[in-house]
Write an enzyme that holds these catalytic residues in place. Structure first.
Site, PDB file in Angstrom:
ATOM      1  N   ASN A   1       0.874  -1.182   0.000  1.00 34.33           N
ATOM      2  CA  ASN A   1       0.000   0.000   0.000  1.00 34.33           C
ATOM      3  C   ASN A   1       0.903   1.222   0.000  1.00 34.33           C
ATOM      4  OD1 ASN A   1      -1.922   1.965   0.466  1.00 34.33           O
ATOM      5  ND2 ASN A   1      -2.114   1.519   2.656  1.00 34.33           N
ATOM      6  N   TRP A   2       1.030   1.835  -1.170  1.00 36.58           N
ATOM      7  CA  TRP A   2       1.957   2.965  -1.300  1.00 36.58           C
ATOM      8  C   TRP A   2       1.459   4.221  -0.581  1.00 36.58           C
ATOM      9  CZ3 TRP A   2       3.604   3.028  -7.211  1.00 36.58           C
ATOM     10  CH2 TRP A   2       4.434   1.922  -7.459  1.00 36.58           C
ATOM     11  N   LYS A   3       0.193   4.254  -0.237  1.00 32.03           N
ATOM     12  CA  LYS A   3      -0.433   5.475   0.307  1.00 32.03           C
ATOM     13  C   LYS A   3      -0.177   6.630  -0.679  1.00 32.03           C
ATOM     14  CE  LYS A   3       0.351   3.601   4.833  1.00 32.03           C
ATOM     15  NZ  LYS A   3       0.133   3.748   6.239  1.00 32.03           N
TER      16      LYS A   3
ATOM     17  N   HIS B   1      -9.451   1.313   4.924  1.00 34.00           N
ATOM     18  CA  HIS B   1      -8.173   1.464   5.636  1.00 34.00           C
ATOM     19  C   HIS B   1      -8.399   2.406   6.821  1.00 34.00           C
ATOM     20  CE1 HIS B   1      -4.029   2.593   6.484  1.00 34.00           C
ATOM     21  NE2 HIS B   1      -3.658   1.509   5.805  1.00 34.00           N
TER      22      HIS B   1
ATOM     23  N   GLU C   1      -6.787   4.804   7.865  1.00 36.54           N
ATOM     24  CA  GLU C   1      -6.587   6.226   7.537  1.00 36.54           C
ATOM     25  C   GLU C   1      -7.822   6.799   6.859  1.00 36.54           C
ATOM     26  OE1 GLU C   1      -2.874   5.727   5.436  1.00 36.54           O
ATOM     27  OE2 GLU C   1      -1.930   5.156   7.335  1.00 36.54           O
TER      28      GLU C   1
ATOM     29  N   GLU D   1      -5.376  -4.942  10.766  1.00 41.48           N
ATOM     30  CA  GLU D   1      -4.355  -3.916  10.952  1.00 41.48           C
ATOM     31  C   GLU D   1      -4.612  -3.160  12.250  1.00 41.48           C
ATOM     32  OE1 GLU D   1      -2.427  -2.860   6.937  1.00 41.48           O
ATOM     33  OE2 GLU D   1      -4.017  -1.435   7.321  1.00 41.48           O
TER      34      GLU D   1
ATOM     35  N   GLY E   1       2.533   2.163  10.628  1.00 44.45           N
ATOM     36  CA  GLY E   1       3.483   3.255  10.416  1.00 44.45           C
ATOM     37  C   GLY E   1       4.207   3.691  11.677  1.00 44.45           C
TER      38      GLY E   1
ATOM     39  N   SER F   1       3.495  -2.305  10.267  1.00 49.63           N
ATOM     40  CA  SER F   1       4.959  -2.331  10.380  1.00 49.63           C
ATOM     41  C   SER F   1       5.575  -3.686  10.008  1.00 49.63           C
ATOM     42  CB  SER F   1       5.398  -1.886  11.785  1.00 49.63           C
ATOM     43  OG  SER F   1       4.958  -0.577  12.035  1.00 49.63           O
TER      44      SER F   1
ATOM     45  N   GLY G   1       2.695  -1.063   4.242  1.00 48.43           N
ATOM     46  CA  GLY G   1       2.856   0.323   3.825  1.00 48.43           C
ATOM     47  C   GLY G   1       4.322   0.638   3.567  1.00 48.43           C
ATOM     48  N   GLY G   2       4.993   1.171   4.583  1.00 51.37           N
ATOM     49  CA  GLY G   2       6.371   1.668   4.451  1.00 51.37           C
ATOM     50  C   GLY G   2       7.326   0.720   3.732  1.00 51.37           C
TER      51      GLY G   2
END
Ligand code: PEP
Length: 251
Positions: free
Chosen positions: A9-11, A95, A97, A167, A173, A213, A234-235
């Site tokens: 997930n590149w966001k 998600h 966010e 999640e 993150g 993470s 993500g990251g």
């Protein structure tokens, strides 16, 4: 036997050039008929290019959100029809966010899940508790409520095709990963909830990812748990090298 699914997930990250060089490296190095599914969920402006670059490869392309309506006066929104027309095959829904920053409710999540299935997209539905909820021992009830509302009105067959991403919000993150036992305990609970709602067959088939993470250093342990069938990342999905290691861990 459930196939592991590793989704990046590149966001809201990367330029067009960066997206292009990432996908070329990944596409050329992911095994063609691997026993793991690899998905890159990218911002809307890159989707068409990414789909073109990954034709005949073992990489699928996903969106990070969409509207539930097919078309109409929804300025700034993107519809499931548009995504499907581009060749996108997955979509992340709900998600944390989106729920926290953009006010996405369980009802909206449910509408989006239906819209995804109606248009041939595989939804990756995110659920997870906040730190306060975990500390108040509300994790399992909260997750059950989110899942119950997300799948309302789906057929058992549709639930079989669903991907659920567990999640914990406190692990996204933050560098704080749930221990593999903590993650597996909640994923096993999710499977029980699915069994209660949609039957044993759906519970055995539904794929449940862990997200929060995840990185190459902890992926093997998380992915070897009995009820974890992949990861939403993500990251650590932003660099091709790291994403490829995660896919390798999912094999
Ligand atoms: C995510 O974006 O869904 C996520 C889990 O992020 P990270 O891997 O950076 O914690």
């Amino acid at each position: 036997m459930r196939k592991q699914v590793i989704a990046g997930n590149w966001k809201m990250n990367k330029t067009h050039t960066e997206a292009e060089s990432f996908i070329r490296e990944v596409r050329n190095n992911v095994p063609f008929k691997g026993d793991v599914e690899s998905v890159v969920c990218a911002p809307f402006p890159f989707l068409q290019k990414l789909v073109e670059e990954t034709m005949d490869s073992n990489v699928e392309i996903g969106a990070q959100n969409m509207h539930f309506e097919e078309k109409g006066a929804f300025t700034g929104e993107v519809s499931p029809v548009m995504l499907r027309d581009l060749g996108v095959t997955y979509v992340v829904i709900g998600h944390s966010e989106r729920r926290d920053i953009f006010g996405e409710t369980d009802e909206i999540v449910n509408k989006k899940v239906h819209a995804a299935f109606d248009h041939g997209l595989t939804p990756i539905v995110c659920v997870g508790e906040s730190l306060e909820q975990r500390e108040a021992d509300e994790t399992m009830n909260h997750i059950e409520s989110q899942i119950t509302k997300a799948v309302e009105g789906l057929t058992d067959e549709q639930v079989t095709q669903l991907i659920i991403a567990y999640e914990p919000i406190w692990a996204i993150g933050t560098g704080r990963t749930a221990s593999s036992e903590q993650a597996n305990e909640v994923c096993a609970h999710i499977r029980k909830v699915v069994e209660k709602l949609s039957g044993t067959e759906a519970a055995e088939a539904v794929r449940i990812q862990y997200g929060g993470s995840v990185k190459p250093a902890n992926a093997d342990e998380l992915l070897s748990q009995s009820d974890i069938d992949g990861a939403l990342v993500g990251g650590a999905s932003l660099e091709a090298d790291s994403f490829l290691k995660l896919v390798e861990a999912g094999k």
